[in-house]
Each structure stands twice: as C-alpha cells, then as structure tokens.
Design an enzyme around this catalytic site. Structure first.
Site, PDB file in Angstrom:
ATOM      1  N   ASN A 134      -3.106   4.718  -2.573  1.00 51.30           N
ATOM      2  CA  ASN A 134      -3.754   3.567  -3.187  1.00 51.30           C
ATOM      3  C   ASN A 134      -2.866   2.343  -2.969  1.00 51.30           C
ATOM      4  OD1 ASN A 134      -5.561   2.084  -4.691  1.00 51.30           O
ATOM      5  ND2 ASN A 134      -5.097   3.077  -6.658  1.00 51.30           N
ATOM      6  N   HIS A 138       0.877  -1.177   0.000  1.00 52.01           N
ATOM      7  CA  HIS A 138       0.000   0.000   0.000  1.00 52.01           C
ATOM      8  C   HIS A 138       0.906   1.215   0.000  1.00 52.01           C
ATOM      9  CE1 HIS A 138      -3.800   2.127   0.678  1.00 52.01           C
ATOM     10  NE2 HIS A 138      -2.993   3.030   1.226  1.00 52.01           N
ATOM     11  N   CYS A 139       0.746   2.062  -1.000  1.00 49.15           N
ATOM     12  CA  CYS A 139       1.680   3.181  -1.130  1.00 49.15           C
ATOM     13  C   CYS A 139       1.038   4.473  -0.652  1.00 49.15           C
ATOM     14  CB  CYS A 139       2.117   3.332  -2.584  1.00 49.15           C
ATOM     15  SG  CYS A 139       3.253   4.708  -2.808  1.00 49.15           S
ATOM     16  N   VAL A 140       1.670   5.062   0.345  1.00 48.30           N
ATOM     17  CA  VAL A 140       1.149   6.283   0.939  1.00 48.30           C
ATOM     18  C   VAL A 140       1.233   7.468  -0.032  1.00 48.30           C
ATOM     19  CG1 VAL A 140       3.345   6.800   2.063  1.00 48.30           C
ATOM     20  CG2 VAL A 140       1.261   7.704   3.021  1.00 48.30           C
TER      21      VAL A 140
END
Ligand SMILES: [Zn+2]
Ligand SMILES: [Zn+2]
Length: 314
Positions: A166, A160-162
């Site tokens: 998303n 999960h990429c901050v």
C-alpha cells in the site's frame, strides 16, 4: 537529469500481495522458534527452576503483547486508504467564485494542456504554482503526489511500501510508524530471547538440543530477526527526524525541506500533525474523534504553515 529513485516503484506491482505472505511467514518462523521450540518447553520442563519459569513467562507475555500490536498496526497500514483527492477538490479560492465556476463552460488552459473552468483559472492567486496531475486529470492538494504503483494521487504521500502492499500517506502514516516501532521491539525481543539458544546451537554439539526442525527454526528466526531489528532501527531513526521536521520521505528526497520549511511548526506540533494530540492514542493505530476534528492535517488536504514563511506552492 537526476536519477529518480521512485521510478523503480513501477516494478513493485509484480511483487503485490506476496509480501503479506512473506511477513506472515517470518512471524510464523519467529513464533515457532520462540514459543513452541524454546520457551514453552522451558516453562513446562520437569527440571525448570524458578528463574527459568519467570523468564519464560516474561518472554512469552511480552512476545504475544508485541505481536498483537505489530499485527494490529500492520493490517491497519495495509487496509487503510492513505488518502485520495476528493473529486470536487480544487485549490483554495473564494467560495462564491468556486460556486460560480461550476456552470461556466470550460476553457483551455494552454500552460496545462487541460480543460479548466475560466472563473476557476482567474480565481487562482497570481503567484500560485498550481499543481495538476495529468494522469488523474485533477488538481493536486499541497504535499500530494502521484503514485505510479497505485496509479493515483496520494494525499501527503510518503512512499509506496512494498511490505504493506500500500502507499503510505496522510491517513496511514502514523500506523506505518507504529508498525515500525513494534516491529523493532518485537524483533529485538526475539533476537535476545533466541541468543542463548543460538549460542548453544554452535557450542553444545554433543548435547541433544532438539530436532533438526527446531534447530533450523531457531537459527533462521535469530538471523532474520537480528537483520530486521537493525534495518528497522535505521528506518525508525530516519522517520523520527522526518516527523520532527514535519516532512515526508518524498519532500526530503526532493530537498524541499530547508531551514525555512513552511510546514515546520516546532517539534511538538509537528508530532501532533501525525500522531494527534490525545496521548492515550499515540501508541495505537487510531485517532481520537476530537483530533480528527481539530487537526486538518490528519485528513491530508490542509496543512497549517508557519505564519512567517510565505510559500507559493499549493
Ligand atoms: Zn495522479
Ligand atoms: Zn502507491
């Protein structure tokens, strides 16, 4: 018990969409420092030499081209669904049995603590390790993981990429890699373009080299872009090795990837499993229709395996 680095992800919900504003603010500072404060004045300056004009044109052209690609890729990652499990999805089985499974009454499967149709349970291969998500109450396709930030299962979840607010999964991993690639090129260009101005910032103390706002933007733009160029380079190298071995960040973390990694099809095919086979699409955040038909991995549900490596994990 090993400490799970992915557990801290739950805290990332708080950060939310603020990160999009942060990314755009960094872009705005860099734009102001390079275009407005440095290279437009160099291009239009009354004392501009031929060399100054060519250099300014080159920097401005490259800067805008890379910025366009970077933003295109960025919003493609942000807005593309990484892939969720279709409602009717169940582990591979005989089609007749699958059709039969629907009307039958549910039976309790003690090991899983959930209700599964009897015929479906019997139709599963004996040695298969069925993966089931208790939170979403459905089967997990191969390489699928539950994301605690998104609150759902993500197909071929990478992380999960901050920064993109998303999950990065089967359907937007290529876009994420292109975003990293163009970010590295853009931040390197900005760092190099601002370097002479940054040096002048410390040396030409007596010369009037601009307003305090321009100086602050140049200083901040240089430091931020240098920091991003170096850290993104690290990520790029890490993901290049993951793509080469056809694994995800989660799989590498869980140390599932070994010499006998069943999804490792050789470098060229591994690359195509993420970027597609059509070369003209490799550098843009999109896929050729033909690739979407021919490469099931791009949909995130079926993944070709090495013929000689058996695996019992679905
Ligand atoms: Zn789930
Ligand atoms: Zn997520």
């Amino acid at each position: 018990m090993a400490w799970n680095v992915f557990r801290f992800c739950t805290g990332l919900r708080i950060v939310g969409s603020i990160m999009i504003v942060v990314v755009l603010a960094i872009v705005a500072v860099s734009y102001y420092a390079v275009v407005i404060a440095s290279y437009i004045p160099q291009l239009l300056g009354p004392a501009a030499s031929f060399h100054d004009i060519i250099l300014a044109l080159l920097v401005l052209l490259l800067f805008h081209a890379l910025l366009f690609m970077l933003l295109w890729c960025y919003f493609s990652v942000v807005l593309t669904d990484p892939g969720s499990v279709p409602q009717a999805w169940s582990p591979a089985m005989d089609e007749d049995l699958e059709a039969e499974a629907v009307p039958l009454a549910s039976a309790v499967q003690p090991g899983l603590g959930i209700n599964l149709p009897t015929s479906l349970v019997h139709s599963l291969p004996h040695n298969s390790k069925v993966r089931f998500c208790k939170k979403c109450n459905h089967f997990k396709p191969p390489r699928c993981h539950h994301c605690s930030v998104c609150g759902r299962c993500i197909l071929k979840m990478d992380h999960h990429c901050v920064w993109v607010v998303n999950c990065v999964g089967a359907r937007n991993y290529k876009y994420f890699l292109l975003f990293l690639f163009y970010t590295f090129l853009e931040t390197t260009l900005v760092t190099l373009a601002l370097l002479p101005h940054f040096i002048a910032f410390f040396t030409d103390v007596e010369e009037d080299s601009g307003s305090p706002g321009k100086l602050a933007a140049t200083f901040l733009g240089f430091v931020l872009n240098l920091a991003f160029a170096l850290s993104v380079l690290g990520f790029l190298i890490m993901h290049a090795s993951l793509v080469a071995g056809n694994s995800t960040t989660i799989e590498a973390y869980e140390k599932k990837v070994s010499a006998k990694w069943k999804y490792d099809l050789g470098r060229k095919r591994n690359f195509e499993q993420v970027f597609g086979a059509r070369k003209s699409y490799w550098l843009i955040p999109s896929y050729a229709e033909e690739d979407m038909r021919r490469l099931p991995a791009l949909h995130g549900l079926d993944f070709p395996c090495k013929p000689d490596v058996g695996g019992d994990e679905l």
